[in-house]
Design a protein around this motif. Structure first.
Motif: not given
Lengths: 200, 200
Positions: B127-128, B131, B135
DNA sequence: GTCTATATATCGATAGAC
DNA sequence: GTCTATCGATATATAGAC
């Protein structure tokens, strides 16, 4: 008699395959295999002398799935990129129908005892891919990378998700069918990586 | 007494770690652990109630190697490409010092019984990364790919060779030290793939 | 060929002396 | 806290009736 014979033998092999693939050698129980085959333990030893013997039988049958025959692929005079793309599709499709194979083969190969299982692996695959790579590289068709590392990378990207399957299923909240779809989609994704890496 | 206590406990843990990592739960023997620790089986059960209990102790200690903490890496405001490159180097370096970990963790996760081990995995990593990818993608810094598939690919390329280690050692005729060197070289190779894939 | 019953071995775990 | 001795469960494998 002969009919009965091979019929029972077939039932045993199917059951053994299922149990060994699920549990591996150490955790598999002869009783479980007998139950699944609908017979008793004694008959298991009548057909196959021992657990070791039965296991080796299954292992040698399944090793060809983990390291599939690729002769016809190399004989079609395709480029390295095309050949590897074809391999990716064939390999993931094969593993999607046999999702337990990678873990089964690797856990067997890693057994501290019985290091002799390694000798049964076909080890010509990397060499053939490397030769094909150099052929294309020598005429400037592909970008310069280490071919052995690239093949290992391709096989890693194909096989590892099946080994980490419980983790991936948990993270993505996927059931068996959805995991299959994830891997099916993955084919084109890995092929895309390869295109960028080789600058095709 | 207290000195003796923790000293023996430490010997047991070191021995258990070594045996469990080599053999996995099913093939590991309490007798082997006792022998390696230089004590007897009874004392093993005195310190740790059962084999299950001892195993869970070791597993929880080792799970953090397979899925390392990455907080500081994500807090440095690096790009997705830089962060993933740093991850590759850190991860392979870590696994090079703990080559048995991937097989140990994955064989445990795949145990047909005890599916509860999966619950102990840290699942925030993908998930990190995703993200961070979005970005950079939103400002056109990276090429369009599926971020989850890419992270799985990176982890596959890092971890799978350790699972296939006996095979790779056999094919390349490498000993432990040479295998380490192959993996060390592999860091820059995977980083190169990433560069081409993301068009950096 | 197939079964029941049992031998044999080994493992995890415990009892009890020191 | 550490040991020897042993229990109880379970595994593979075999003997012997049918």
């Amino acid at each position: 008699m002969k009919q009965q014979n091979s019929q029972t033998e077939e039932k045993i092999l199917e059951a053994a395959e299922q149990i060994f693939l699920r549990d591996g050698y150490g955790d598999a129980r002869m009783q479980d295999i007998a139950d699944l085959a609908g017979i008793n333990k004694a008959l298991l030893h009548y057909y196959f002398r021992s657990k070791d013997n039965l296991f080796e039988y299954i292992f040698e049958k399944k090793i060809s799935v983990m390291f599939p025959k690729m002769e016809e692929m190399f004989n079609q005079n395709l480029s390295f990129y095309e050949t590897t793309c074809a391999f990716i599709e064939k390999y993931i499709t094969l593993l999607n129908d046999n999702p337990y194979i990678p873990m089964f083969v690797m856990s067997t190969i890693n057994r501290a005892d019985r290091q002799d299982f390694i000798k049964k692996l076909p080890i010509g695959l990397i060499q053939k891919f490397a030769e094909l790579y150099f052929k294309d590289f020598s005429v400037g068709k592909v970008r310069e990378v280490n071919p052995a590392q690239l093949i290992i990378s391709v096989m890693s990207m194909c096989a590892f998700p099946f080994i980490a399957r419980p983790v991936i299923k948990e993270i993505t909240k996927a059931d068996d069918e959805q995991f299959k779809a994830i891997m099916q989609f993955r084919i084109s994704e890995i092929q895309l990586y390869l295109k960028y890496i080789l600058n095709q």
